[in-house]
Enzyme design. Sequence first.
Site, PDB file in Angstrom:
ATOM      1  N   HIS A 177       0.866  -1.192   0.000  1.00 51.53           N
ATOM      2  CA  HIS A 177       0.000   0.000   0.000  1.00 51.53           C
ATOM      3  C   HIS A 177       0.887   1.222   0.000  1.00 51.53           C
ATOM      4  O   HIS A 177       1.182   1.762   1.057  1.00 51.53           O
ATOM      5  CB  HIS A 177      -0.910  -0.027   1.232  1.00 51.53           C
ATOM      6  CG  HIS A 177      -1.960   1.038   1.222  1.00 51.53           C
ATOM      7  ND1 HIS A 177      -1.747   2.288   1.748  1.00 51.53           N
ATOM      8  CD2 HIS A 177      -3.232   1.032   0.773  1.00 51.53           C
ATOM      9  CE1 HIS A 177      -2.854   3.009   1.639  1.00 51.53           C
ATOM     10  NE2 HIS A 177      -3.765   2.269   1.043  1.00 51.53           N
ATOM     11  N   PHE A 178       1.358   1.647  -1.012  1.00 49.03           N
ATOM     12  CA  PHE A 178       1.260   1.283  -2.414  1.00 49.03           C
ATOM     13  C   PHE A 178       2.658   0.919  -2.902  1.00 49.03           C
ATOM     14  O   PHE A 178       3.636   1.461  -2.391  1.00 49.03           O
ATOM     15  CB  PHE A 178       0.709   2.452  -3.235  1.00 49.03           C
ATOM     16  CG  PHE A 178      -0.666   2.874  -2.840  1.00 49.03           C
ATOM     17  CD1 PHE A 178      -1.770   2.193  -3.339  1.00 49.03           C
ATOM     18  CD2 PHE A 178      -0.877   3.921  -1.962  1.00 49.03           C
ATOM     19  CE1 PHE A 178      -3.054   2.592  -2.991  1.00 49.03           C
ATOM     20  CE2 PHE A 178      -2.149   4.314  -1.609  1.00 49.03           C
ATOM     21  CZ  PHE A 178      -3.250   3.657  -2.117  1.00 49.03           C
TER      22      PHE A 178
END
Length: 173
Positions: free
Chosen positions: A71-72
Amino acid sequence: MIEKREFYSKEDLIASSRGELFGERGPQLPAHQMLMMDQVVKITKYGGHYNKGFMEAELDIKPDMWFFCCHFIGDPVMPGCLGLDAMWQLVGFYLGWIGGKGKGRALGVGEVKFIGQILPSAKKVTYRIHFRRIIHRQLLMGMADGEVICDGKIIYTATDLKVGLFQDPTILS
């Protein structure tokens, strides 16, 4: 009778996830990766903005935490929903601390504001929970406002966090 303390270590919180801290039928924290705090540094029945109870907990941030790798990719940031969940976890912990029994379930939140982020370079996240009300009826419910602070700066706020303890949580299905 549950021993009430103002400080709980990581080992205490892990014991809570196994159902060992608040006795038989006491609420449990999530285990391992979903446990979003390392210690509760203060918990009181009075105090906070409304003088109805206060909690402060901390999470040490490490760059290799599980959420940063996904993420991410190439832009790592702790998901904001994990900070919100941490606040719900703390409201449920408080209900066990005051002697409540049952399975904890988040019941809602009034408003959430994200005004910052938690990056792998951060060192410490602090959660502060200010209790507004505790309702003792068919279920025990805590209502509170919360703040997520990263390295001394408030980055999330939430109003009207609600958590209830249920004897039979399947009634929510």
